[in-house]
Design an enzyme around this catalytic site. Sequence first.
Site, PDB file in Angstrom:
ATOM      1  N   ASP A 165       0.817  -1.210   0.000  1.00 29.67           N
ATOM      2  CA  ASP A 165       0.000   0.000   0.000  1.00 29.67           C
ATOM      3  C   ASP A 165       0.851   1.259   0.000  1.00 29.67           C
ATOM      4  OD1 ASP A 165      -2.658   1.234   0.169  1.00 29.67           O
ATOM      5  OD2 ASP A 165      -2.007   1.901   2.149  1.00 29.67           O
ATOM      6  N   LEU A 246      -8.562   6.132   2.059  1.00 27.71           N
ATOM      7  CA  LEU A 246      -8.598   7.265   1.151  1.00 27.71           C
ATOM      8  C   LEU A 246      -7.254   7.525   0.475  1.00 27.71           C
ATOM      9  CD1 LEU A 246     -10.765   9.731   3.267  1.00 27.71           C
ATOM     10  CD2 LEU A 246     -11.445   8.566   1.172  1.00 27.71           C
ATOM     11  N   ARG A 247      -6.236   6.702   0.787  1.00 24.66           N
ATOM     12  CA  ARG A 247      -4.942   6.918   0.148  1.00 24.66           C
ATOM     13  C   ARG A 247      -5.055   6.753  -1.365  1.00 24.66           C
ATOM     14  NH1 ARG A 247      -1.481   3.825   3.142  1.00 24.66           N
ATOM     15  NH2 ARG A 247      -0.806   5.615   4.364  1.00 24.66           N
ATOM     16  N   ALA A 248      -5.909   5.838  -1.807  1.00 22.12           N
ATOM     17  CA  ALA A 248      -6.071   5.617  -3.246  1.00 22.12           C
ATOM     18  C   ALA A 248      -6.589   6.874  -3.936  1.00 22.12           C
ATOM     19  CB  ALA A 248      -7.022   4.452  -3.485  1.00 22.12           C
TER      20      ALA A 248
END
Length: 669
Positions: A165, A246-248
């Site tokens: 990730d 919400l990193r995506a």
Amino acid sequence: MPAIYPFSAVVDPGDMSLALVLTSISPEIGGVLVRGEKGTAKSTIVRGLAAVLPPLAPDEPVRLVELPVGATEDRVLGSLHLEKVLAHGQAEYEPGLLVKAHRGILYVDEVNLLHDHLVDVLLDAAAMGRVTVERDGVSVTRDARFVLVGTMNPEEGELRPQLLDRFGLTVEVAAPRDPAMRVEVVRRRMGFDADPAGFAAAYAGSEEALTARITAAQAAVGSVELGDAMLLKVAEVCAAFDVDGLRADIVTARTAVAHAAWHGRTTVTLEDVRVAARLALPHRRRRNPFDAPGLDEALLDEVLGDDEPEPDPGGGGGKDEAGVEQTAGQQAEGDDPVVEEVAQQPFRNHSGGSTESTDSGFETGASAPSSTNGSDSGFETGASAPSSTSGGQALTSEQTSTASAGTPYRARLFTVTGTGTGEAGRRSRAVTATGRRVGSRPGTQGALDLVETVRAAAPHQVTRGRVDGRLHLQTADLRVAVREGRESNLVLFCVDASGSMAARKRMEQVKTAILSLLMDAYQRRDKVGLVTFRADRADLALPPTHSVDAAARRLQELPAGGRTPLAEGLLEASRVLELERVRDPRRRPLLVVVTDGRATAGADPVVRSRQAAALLAHAGIASVLVDCEAGPFRLGLGAVLAEHLGAEHVPVGQVDATALAGAVRTRVA
């Protein structure tokens, strides 16, 4: 300094070069993970990237720091400068690789083989942008903001989800299948090997053009407008692919902005969002364990739609969506003027002739087609192959069937007894580089044990002429900490696939149990292998590997039927373990035999199978027998075989840790 293969000379790198360029334009994207088979120019193109990036200062090129998978923690983080401690009595911090990579590229080849304790260190640095060292009397904090680039071969095992990730973008690469392209790859490589300087000079113009374009994009990226409509599209795409967190969304938005700057646009378009999603989401979508990263591009197109005006179809020039003039000879969207220039660069081949390049100007590494789902991993619980039986009936020796596994569960922990010295992992006790400190030993490799070093030096201070109060140390005084932690093991499955196992309900239960043990092996960083036996032979279905998902695929495809050559299966397991003992002597094995204990193939099968079991026991192989016998009338052959193996006997229903705990609680109550 050895010559570096030009970045622009790699034949058709596809998304790989684009992802590397975008994360160089906007380092906040978070780096790139390149997945692909061996021999696909992964390392070549990463090393070529640093040469085309704009320098940090007139005399300060961008640094490419390589982190070896076998590096020690003190070499990565930094530690005491031992020479200055011994010679001058000064406790001075010596920076590690993470600090040296500040404002540069940190490259980890075979990142999936990186030891767990180094992964933890890397995760901290990537998240915080700095390195903090609190050890050996040193308390230091240093900046460590870098572009993280990792390459890996999925056949050697997958990456920990936490580290996966942290990579902003991921790309899949594969060797080209077109013979003409493969010929061009070989021609260029041989030309470079014969005359590195001449080959590099032929691509100097294209390298300079790439540098200028990256410089312009870096300057423009801060002024690119990401409108509310496009930001909403980013959110819709991330929601549609059911990504975690919400990193995506943030990475996709940053990538879209960088892609717009790369193409000279001042406003993000749908095409920028589409490209960004294709690079940022495959490894973040929610999927079953060990599913290969992939993206359903049909769903992506459906979510994005096509709300933007079509480009001018005329061939007479005009402007693209960014307002940049197009000549009549320039193709529509997707063409790269720098690549076009590279494609026409001649170079001298190894025989001295001149060759015209007609492709895109890159070496191997064409992007592999993205998987639209994860069903190839072997962990799907969908429909099985057609079966020649119905219900729970066993097959005859001529029939075979293939049953699917059910949903895997949390398996019991099986360990190798004693204390090993293998690679750091999470299964059996071992002396490792991490863990609790249990003692010390003389030496210089490893973490310094300061107290024991001083204690070793103290008796010699008078003879060394100590008069000024300063401790006089010598190399012989140095002590390093001995730590006890956990090691990874080789888990070899020896699976009975005979007719007695072929009843659909039983084989489904067996495959589910093995699948659950495979998941446990993945989490504990084990190496796995798979031996199967049926009819009149035993086969090594999967040689020992770190690729647990490959074992899962073999398991899902495993047919059942025929007689039971139990002795052959155990002898094949013994052969495989002996070979692995020579190849990897520090890694202790754990043999998991999955059978109901019956032996029906060959001459005197029962005696031969017990002799084979005794051979494994005599070799000291730690083993577990998962007993698959079912039904109201049981022969207990599995328990007898376990006794000859010296193995722990576990009924297949007790592999489930939750079920076993429930049974124990019920019995106690």
